[in-house]
Design an enzyme around this catalytic site. Structure first.
Site, PDB file in Angstrom:
ATOM      1  N   ARG A  80       0.504   5.772  16.569  1.00  0.00           N
ATOM      2  CA  ARG A  80       0.606   7.134  16.052  1.00  0.00           C
ATOM      3  C   ARG A  80      -0.186   8.090  16.919  1.00  0.00           C
ATOM      4  O   ARG A  80      -1.063   7.686  17.680  1.00  0.00           O
ATOM      5  CB  ARG A  80       0.145   7.239  14.598  1.00  0.00           C
ATOM      6  N   GLU A 132      -3.314   6.464  19.126  1.00  0.00           N
ATOM      7  CA  GLU A 132      -3.956   5.282  18.547  1.00  0.00           C
ATOM      8  C   GLU A 132      -3.199   4.031  18.975  1.00  0.00           C
ATOM      9  O   GLU A 132      -2.015   3.884  18.684  1.00  0.00           O
ATOM     10  CB  GLU A 132      -3.950   5.426  17.018  1.00  0.00           C
ATOM     11  N   ARG A 138       0.825  -1.210   0.000  1.00  0.00           N
ATOM     12  CA  ARG A 138       0.000   0.000   0.000  1.00  0.00           C
ATOM     13  C   ARG A 138       0.859   1.259   0.000  1.00  0.00           C
ATOM     14  O   ARG A 138       0.414   2.318  -0.425  1.00  0.00           O
ATOM     15  CB  ARG A 138      -0.863   0.048   1.268  1.00  0.00           C
ATOM     16  N   ASP A 162     -10.250   1.668   1.647  1.00  0.00           N
ATOM     17  CA  ASP A 162     -10.135   3.103   1.839  1.00  0.00           C
ATOM     18  C   ASP A 162     -11.513   3.689   1.549  1.00  0.00           C
ATOM     19  O   ASP A 162     -12.365   3.026   0.953  1.00  0.00           O
ATOM     20  CB  ASP A 162      -9.106   3.681   0.862  1.00  0.00           C
TER      21      ASP A 162
HETATM   22  N1  UDP Z   1       3.672   1.029   7.847  1.00  0.00           N
HETATM   23  C1  UDP Z   1       4.944   0.971   8.391  1.00  0.00           C
HETATM   24  N2  UDP Z   1       5.465   2.087   8.983  1.00  0.00           N
HETATM   25  C2  UDP Z   1       4.790   3.244   9.052  1.00  0.00           C
HETATM   26  C3  UDP Z   1       3.505   3.328   8.485  1.00  0.00           C
HETATM   27  C4  UDP Z   1       2.963   2.192   7.893  1.00  0.00           C
HETATM   28  O1  UDP Z   1       5.582  -0.064   8.365  1.00  0.00           O
HETATM   29  O2  UDP Z   1       5.336   4.217   9.606  1.00  0.00           O
HETATM   30  C5  UDP Z   1       3.129  -0.197   7.235  1.00  0.00           C
HETATM   31  C6  UDP Z   1       2.383  -1.049   8.251  1.00  0.00           C
HETATM   32  O3  UDP Z   1       2.625  -2.398   7.941  1.00  0.00           O
HETATM   33  C7  UDP Z   1       0.933  -0.701   7.982  1.00  0.00           C
HETATM   34  C8  UDP Z   1       0.936  -0.532   6.476  1.00  0.00           C
HETATM   35  O4  UDP Z   1       2.199   0.074   6.212  1.00  0.00           O
HETATM   36  O5  UDP Z   1       0.061  -1.727   8.407  1.00  0.00           O
HETATM   37  C9  UDP Z   1      -0.197   0.324   5.932  1.00  0.00           C
HETATM   38  O6  UDP Z   1      -0.120   1.585   6.501  1.00  0.00           O
HETATM   39  P1  UDP Z   1      -1.269   2.660   6.302  1.00  0.00           P
HETATM   40  O7  UDP Z   1      -0.792   3.924   6.887  1.00  0.00           O
HETATM   41  O8  UDP Z   1      -1.707   2.623   4.892  1.00  0.00           O
HETATM   42  O9  UDP Z   1      -2.390   2.026   7.224  1.00  0.00           O
HETATM   43  P2  UDP Z   1      -3.745   2.644   7.754  1.00  0.00           P
HETATM   44  O10 UDP Z   1      -3.576   4.129   7.794  1.00  0.00           O
HETATM   45  O11 UDP Z   1      -4.808   2.163   6.820  1.00  0.00           O
HETATM   46  O12 UDP Z   1      -3.849   2.027   9.091  1.00  0.00           O
END
Ligand code: UDP
Length: 385
Positions: free
Chosen positions: A281, A313, A173, A363
């Site tokens: 986060r 979160e 992604r 999304d």
């Molecule tokens: N991810 C990561 N480091 C980060 C942010 C995201 O390794 O700092 C990886 C992690 O495996 C996560 C995936 O990327 O599950 C998808 O992140 P995204 O931000 O798209 O997830 P969402 O916002 O949908 O939770």
């Protein structure tokens, strides 16, 4: 209720329910929406708090490359020009996300794309053949240094399991770029609805009758035959009382805090990538709207003093009864979901839809696009036209 009988009962007042209800009403159908929570808008719900729209179920940034979807949402809200540029904190150092030249430069001191690529190539050499899991996929995309600092801890917290036991698809992604571009998304359009998501969804529902605090089970027991057809946006296994087994999810827990500050973390989203920090986060909501209120003025409290809201979160294991956030689309669950879909074919007057009904990591734009398909199949209306 205004009527004794409806053409449609829509279960769930989120995005899918709103797209469907709006189209059905325009097609002259009568629609009743019921919602278990005490508010509309599902997980995109925002709550106005001292001039700040607080994203109660986590950060939602609208982004899409689907032109009909972008046109559609703009009928119900004006979008601001927010562009998501999250940063990641690891052991006291801030790195830019997604993985781009700013990240590589900070990590390795490299300056040019060729230098960054040379570093990545050197590190990705340890993976030979097609990556078999998230760990191998991440290393082959950005190398081991970045995997260890920015992927491993975050991902293992988020999903509650080792990166070797997670599908490669999750990390695909994220964009990887050899440019100094911090925009998290590659999509053509992006922004946040001005006035909040709740207002946008309220505009979609218009004068549709929505009953809040209304659970499907008890409601339908009291009002059997209330509608000819049902659009069910809850979990499919829950609907069938888990008779074939329980679908699994990841859950989240949010802790929101009010702080007397104009600008607490300098960005809407800061990821905490160390495994040892329990949250993944922190969102500082006012940055989604450039620290301005609905009147376009800098946010202040009632006495004119600084105010901000932040939300930590925390990932959480999911147990039946908890809020289901992310479907765990592994082999076992995908197969079980298909068996529920087969099972549901015996019931001709109900359709399962949305993120939960479809058991999809959607999304928002994909959710709306899937609702367009639902509208097409159910009502014969093409919202993409
Ligand atoms: N991810 C990561 N480091 C980060 C942010 C995201 O390794 O700092 C990886 C992690 O495996 C996560 C995936 O990327 O599950 C998808 O992140 P995204 O931000 O798209 O997830 P969402 O916002 O949908 O939770």
């Amino acid at each position: 209720m205004n009527q004794a009988h409806y053409d449609y009962l829509v279960v769930g007042a989120g995005l899918t329910g709103a797209v469907f209800a709006d189209a059905a009403k325009k097609a002259g159908k009568s629609v009743l929406v019921i919602e278990a929570r005490d508010h509309i808008a599902g997980n995109v719900y925002t709550e106005p708090t001292e001039g700040i729209h607080v994203h109660k179920y986590g950060a939602h940034i609208f982004h899409t490359s689907l032109e009909p979807v972008w046109r559609y949402v703009n009928r119900f809200a004006e979008f601001n020009n927010y562009v998501n540029c999250p940063v990641a904190l690891y052991k006291g150092t801030i790195y830019n996300m997604p993985f781009n030249m700013n990240t590589f430069s900070k990590m390795w001191g490299v300056v040019t794309p060729d230098e960054a690529l040379a570093k990545i190539n050197e590190q990705r050499a340890e993976i030979t053949g097609e990556p078999q899991n998230l760990e191998e996929q991440a290393i082959s995309l950005v190398g081991r240094d970045i995997f260890e600092a920015l992927v491993k801890g975050y991902t293992e917290k988020q999903w509650g399991r080792d990166c070797k036991d997670l599908p490669a698809s999750i990390i695909k992604r994220l964009p990887v770029r050899l440019t100094y571009d911090n925009n998290y998304f590659n999509d053509r359009w992006q922004g946040i609805p001005m006035g909040g998501y709740t207002k946008m969804v309220a505009n979609m529902f218009g004068d549709t009758e929505v009953l809040l605090n209304t659970e499907y089970r008890s409601f339908i027991a009291e009002h059997p035959g209330i509608a000819d057809r049902t659009i069910y946006c809850g979990t499919i296994d829950g609907f069938y009382d888990f008779e074939l087994g329980t679908l699994e999810y990841r859950s989240l827990r949010f802790e929101t805090e009010r702080i007397a500050s104009d600008n607490w973390q300098g960005n809407a989203v800061v990821n905490y990538n160390e495994r040892e920090v329990p949250w993944t986060r922190i969102i500082e909501h006012k940055h989604f709207e450039f620290c301005l209120n609905d009147q376009g003025e800098p946010v202040k409290d009632a006495e004119g003093k600084p105010v901000t809201y932040i939300t930590r979160e925390y990932p959480a294991d999911w147990h039946p009864g908890d809020e289901p956030y992310y479907p765990l689309n592994n082999e076992r669950n995908s197969e079980l979901y298909q068996r529920y879909v087969e099972r549901s074919k015996q019931d001709g007057d109900i359709v399962f839809a949305g993120r939960l009904g479809g058991y999809q990591y959607y999304d928002m734009d994909k959710c709306i696009d899937a609702a367009f398909d639902l509208v097409k199949n159910e009502l014969g209306i093409d919202l993409r036209a």
